[in-house]
Motif scaffolding. Structure first.
Motif, PDB file in Angstrom:
ATOM      1  N   SER A   2      23.414  12.103  65.146  1.00 35.56           N
ATOM      2  CA  SER A   2      22.353  12.564  66.039  1.00 35.56           C
ATOM      3  C   SER A   2      22.850  12.576  67.478  1.00 35.56           C
ATOM      4  O   SER A   2      23.600  11.697  67.898  1.00 35.56           O
ATOM      5  N   LEU A   3      22.438  13.597  68.228  1.00 39.11           N
ATOM      6  CA  LEU A   3      22.762  13.757  69.636  1.00 39.11           C
ATOM      7  C   LEU A   3      21.475  13.663  70.434  1.00 39.11           C
ATOM      8  O   LEU A   3      20.500  14.343  70.135  1.00 39.11           O
ATOM      9  N   THR A   4      21.477  12.807  71.453  1.00 35.76           N
ATOM     10  CA  THR A   4      20.284  12.626  72.279  1.00 35.76           C
ATOM     11  C   THR A   4      20.669  12.682  73.750  1.00 35.76           C
ATOM     12  O   THR A   4      21.658  12.080  74.163  1.00 35.76           O
ATOM     13  N   VAL A   5      19.896  13.443  74.519  1.00 34.07           N
ATOM     14  CA  VAL A   5      20.057  13.498  75.966  1.00 34.07           C
ATOM     15  C   VAL A   5      18.706  13.192  76.586  1.00 34.07           C
ATOM     16  O   VAL A   5      17.716  13.865  76.297  1.00 34.07           O
ATOM     17  N   GLU A   6      18.659  12.158  77.422  1.00 39.15           N
ATOM     18  CA  GLU A   6      17.386  11.746  78.012  1.00 39.15           C
ATOM     19  C   GLU A   6      17.538  11.486  79.504  1.00 39.15           C
ATOM     20  O   GLU A   6      18.595  11.063  79.969  1.00 39.15           O
ATOM     21  N   SER A  25      17.688  16.753  71.498  1.00 43.66           N
ATOM     22  CA  SER A  25      17.605  15.822  70.371  1.00 43.66           C
ATOM     23  C   SER A  25      17.948  16.594  69.097  1.00 43.66           C
ATOM     24  O   SER A  25      17.114  17.350  68.584  1.00 43.66           O
ATOM     25  N   ASN A  26      19.178  16.422  68.617  1.00 42.28           N
ATOM     26  CA  ASN A  26      19.643  17.133  67.428  1.00 42.28           C
ATOM     27  C   ASN A  26      20.122  16.137  66.383  1.00 42.28           C
ATOM     28  O   ASN A  26      20.755  15.126  66.711  1.00 42.28           O
ATOM     29  N   VAL A  27      19.824  16.426  65.116  1.00 42.84           N
ATOM     30  CA  VAL A  27      20.297  15.607  64.004  1.00 42.84           C
ATOM     31  C   VAL A  27      20.968  16.523  62.999  1.00 42.84           C
ATOM     32  O   VAL A  27      20.378  17.539  62.590  1.00 42.84           O
ATOM     33  N   ILE A  28      22.196  16.207  62.611  1.00 40.41           N
ATOM     34  CA  ILE A  28      22.903  17.012  61.618  1.00 40.41           C
ATOM     35  C   ILE A  28      23.496  16.093  60.549  1.00 40.41           C
ATOM     36  O   ILE A  28      23.765  14.912  60.798  1.00 40.41           O
ATOM     37  N   GLU A  29      23.705  16.651  59.373  1.00 33.73           N
ATOM     38  CA  GLU A  29      24.387  15.931  58.301  1.00 33.73           C
ATOM     39  C   GLU A  29      25.842  16.381  58.316  1.00 33.73           C
ATOM     40  O   GLU A  29      26.135  17.565  58.105  1.00 33.73           O
ATOM     41  N   GLU A  42      38.725  10.965  58.500  1.00 36.16           N
ATOM     42  CA  GLU A  42      38.236  11.736  59.632  1.00 36.16           C
ATOM     43  C   GLU A  42      37.317  12.843  59.139  1.00 36.16           C
ATOM     44  O   GLU A  42      37.678  13.611  58.245  1.00 36.16           O
ATOM     45  N   ILE A  43      36.117  12.915  59.757  1.00 36.94           N
ATOM     46  CA  ILE A  43      35.134  13.926  59.384  1.00 36.94           C
ATOM     47  C   ILE A  43      34.808  14.741  60.632  1.00 36.94           C
ATOM     48  O   ILE A  43      34.127  14.252  61.534  1.00 36.94           O
ATOM     49  N   PRO A  44      35.311  15.951  60.754  1.00 36.82           N
ATOM     50  CA  PRO A  44      35.031  16.751  61.947  1.00 36.82           C
ATOM     51  C   PRO A  44      33.549  17.162  61.992  1.00 36.82           C
ATOM     52  O   PRO A  44      32.922  17.375  60.953  1.00 36.82           O
ATOM     53  N   PHE A  45      33.013  17.257  63.200  1.00 35.64           N
ATOM     54  CA  PHE A  45      31.629  17.697  63.360  1.00 35.64           C
ATOM     55  C   PHE A  45      31.502  18.421  64.693  1.00 35.64           C
ATOM     56  O   PHE A  45      32.349  18.304  65.571  1.00 35.64           O
ATOM     57  N   GLU A  46      30.434  19.155  64.835  1.00 34.84           N
ATOM     58  CA  GLU A  46      30.175  19.901  66.064  1.00 34.84           C
ATOM     59  C   GLU A  46      28.666  20.019  66.251  1.00 34.84           C
ATOM     60  O   GLU A  46      27.941  20.391  65.328  1.00 34.84           O
ATOM     61  N   ILE A  47      28.205  19.669  67.456  1.00 37.52           N
ATOM     62  CA  ILE A  47      26.786  19.768  67.779  1.00 37.52           C
ATOM     63  C   ILE A  47      26.648  20.554  69.076  1.00 37.52           C
ATOM     64  O   ILE A  47      27.268  20.190  70.081  1.00 37.52           O
ATOM     65  N   PRO A  48      25.879  21.625  69.101  1.00 40.40           N
ATOM     66  CA  PRO A  48      25.712  22.380  70.354  1.00 40.40           C
ATOM     67  C   PRO A  48      24.949  21.565  71.392  1.00 40.40           C
ATOM     68  O   PRO A  48      23.951  20.910  71.083  1.00 40.40           O
ATOM     69  N   LEU A  49      25.437  21.594  72.621  1.00 40.66           N
ATOM     70  CA  LEU A  49      24.806  20.850  73.708  1.00 40.66           C
ATOM     71  C   LEU A  49      23.957  21.836  74.511  1.00 40.66           C
ATOM     72  O   LEU A  49      24.381  22.378  75.530  1.00 40.66           O
ATOM     73  N   LYS A  50      22.742  22.077  74.034  1.00 41.41           N
ATOM     74  CA  LYS A  50      21.829  23.018  74.667  1.00 41.41           C
ATOM     75  C   LYS A  50      20.488  22.342  74.914  1.00 41.41           C
ATOM     76  O   LYS A  50      19.982  21.631  74.045  1.00 41.41           O
ATOM     77  N   ALA A  51      19.943  22.570  76.105  1.00 36.99           N
ATOM     78  CA  ALA A  51      18.670  21.934  76.463  1.00 36.99           C
ATOM     79  C   ALA A  51      17.518  22.586  75.708  1.00 36.99           C
ATOM     80  O   ALA A  51      17.585  23.742  75.286  1.00 36.99           O
ATOM     81  N   ARG A  52      16.441  21.820  75.556  1.00 33.85           N
ATOM     82  CA  ARG A  52      15.248  22.330  74.906  1.00 33.85           C
ATOM     83  C   ARG A  52      14.497  23.298  75.813  1.00 33.85           C
ATOM     84  O   ARG A  52      14.247  23.010  76.973  1.00 33.85           O
ATOM     85  N   GLY A  53      14.129  24.457  75.254  1.00 32.48           N
ATOM     86  CA  GLY A  53      13.275  25.382  75.985  1.00 32.48           C
ATOM     87  C   GLY A  53      13.819  25.740  77.357  1.00 32.48           C
ATOM     88  O   GLY A  53      14.965  26.157  77.512  1.00 32.48           O
ATOM     89  N   SER A  54      12.980  25.536  78.367  1.00 32.97           N
ATOM     90  CA  SER A  54      13.360  25.875  79.748  1.00 32.97           C
ATOM     91  C   SER A  54      13.964  24.698  80.501  1.00 32.97           C
ATOM     92  O   SER A  54      14.223  24.794  81.701  1.00 32.97           O
ATOM     93  N   LYS A  55      14.192  23.564  79.818  1.00 39.10           N
ATOM     94  CA  LYS A  55      14.753  22.396  80.485  1.00 39.10           C
ATOM     95  C   LYS A  55      16.220  22.636  80.867  1.00 39.10           C
ATOM     96  O   LYS A  55      16.892  23.497  80.314  1.00 39.10           O
ATOM     97  N   THR A  56      16.702  21.861  81.817  1.00 38.49           N
ATOM     98  CA  THR A  56      18.060  21.992  82.342  1.00 38.49           C
ATOM     99  C   THR A  56      18.847  20.721  82.060  1.00 38.49           C
ATOM    100  O   THR A  56      18.299  19.616  82.149  1.00 38.49           O
ATOM    101  N   LEU A  57      20.132  20.869  81.726  1.00 42.43           N
ATOM    102  CA  LEU A  57      20.989  19.707  81.553  1.00 42.43           C
ATOM    103  C   LEU A  57      21.580  19.299  82.898  1.00 42.43           C
ATOM    104  O   LEU A  57      21.976  20.140  83.697  1.00 42.43           O
ATOM    105  N   TYR A  58      21.654  17.996  83.132  1.00 50.56           N
ATOM    106  CA  TYR A  58      22.174  17.459  84.378  1.00 50.56           C
ATOM    107  C   TYR A  58      23.383  16.576  84.093  1.00 50.56           C
ATOM    108  O   TYR A  58      23.649  16.196  82.951  1.00 50.56           O
TER     109      TYR A  58
END
Length: 253
Positions: A2-6, A25-29, A42-58
């Motif tokens: 799981s990826l969380t940005v708060e 807030s993303n959860v992947i298997e 080693e288990i490679p994984f990739e999660i897109p780092l994109k903000a929800r809706g109109s929110k902005t990443l800082y």
């Protein structure tokens, strides 16, 4: 996985506002159920780092009242009789710098004397003095040091110390109701004792990573920075001159 940005807010005195605010807030298997062989896997994984809706990443930032935090959590679900394994890890995010020339800056010259000081309670304790100098820019790139110089031209009393204070100014809330709080990040002494008159003293400060970020203005908060030049006289009285500064990742032309 799981990826969380708060964005987390700590409640200052005098005002209430909501927090934390979740940006991502993303959860992947990352792998199907089954057995993991002994040894290192080693288990490679990739999660897109994109903000929800109109929110902005800082940028990642650890403040007193505002914290922007990016974290990954890995959960390993085990059989009924075995305890699940969980591991969390924070990682750092920085804005991509724009090329040189995207911002222009100008030097900041100053002259500090008793007449220029603001909010002075006891002027009788302030000796006559003149300090002149400059900061090399009003905008500083976080990957480079803050630089400049100052010179004590005159001072009728002895000087005990000259210091640089980096201050964060965090504003939380909304346009109708907010709280503005200033707190010190770091303090560096650039002059020890009664420094020589007429000699230029270098101003040099490296920005600490987690406690500084790009100057930010958002709907719910603002993160700004100031530089204080503090002169402490031999009678333990001190004077402070404050300079607002802008911090950026962009390369300054």
């Amino acid at each position: 996985m799981s990826l969380t940005v708060e964005i987390r807010f700590k409640r200052p005195s005098r005002i209430y506002f909501e927090g934390p605010i979740s940006l991502v807030s993303n959860v992947i298997e990352v792998t199907k159920s089954g057995k993991i062989p002994s040894g290192q896997t080693e288990i490679p994984f990739e999660i897109p780092l994109k903000a929800r809706g109109s929110k902005t990443l800082y940028e990642t930032y650890h403040g007193v009242y505002v914290t922007v935090q990016y974290s990954l959590r890995c959960d390993i679900k085990r059989s009924l009789l075995a305890k699940d394994v969980t591991k969390a890890l924070e990682f750092i995010v920085e804005l991509k710098p724009k090329p040189a020339g995207s911002l222009t800056s100008k030097p900041v010259t100053f002259e500090i004397r008793p007449e220029t000081l603001q909010n002075v309670r006891d002027r009788a304790r302030i000796p006559h003095f003149i300090v002149r100098g400059h900061l090399d820019s009003d905008i500083f790139c976080l990957s480079k040091p803050l630089t400049g110089e100052l010179t004590v031209c005159e001072c009728e009393r002895g000087i005990s110390s000259i210091e640089l204070q980096l201050v964060r100014v965090e504003t939380c809330g909304s346009a109708e109701m907010n709280s503005r709080e200033a707190s010190e990040i770091q303090n560096i002494q650039i002059g020890d004792g009664d420094v020589c008159r007429g000699i230029a003293i270098p101003v040099y400060m490296i920005f600490p990573r987690l406690f500084t970020c790009v100057t930010t203005t958002a709907p719910n908060f603002k993160i700004e920075f100031e530089l204080n030049i503090v002169i402490i006289f031999d009678n333990d009285h001190l004077v402070v001159e404050t300079f607002p500064i802008k911090l950026t990742r962009d390369l300054i032309g």
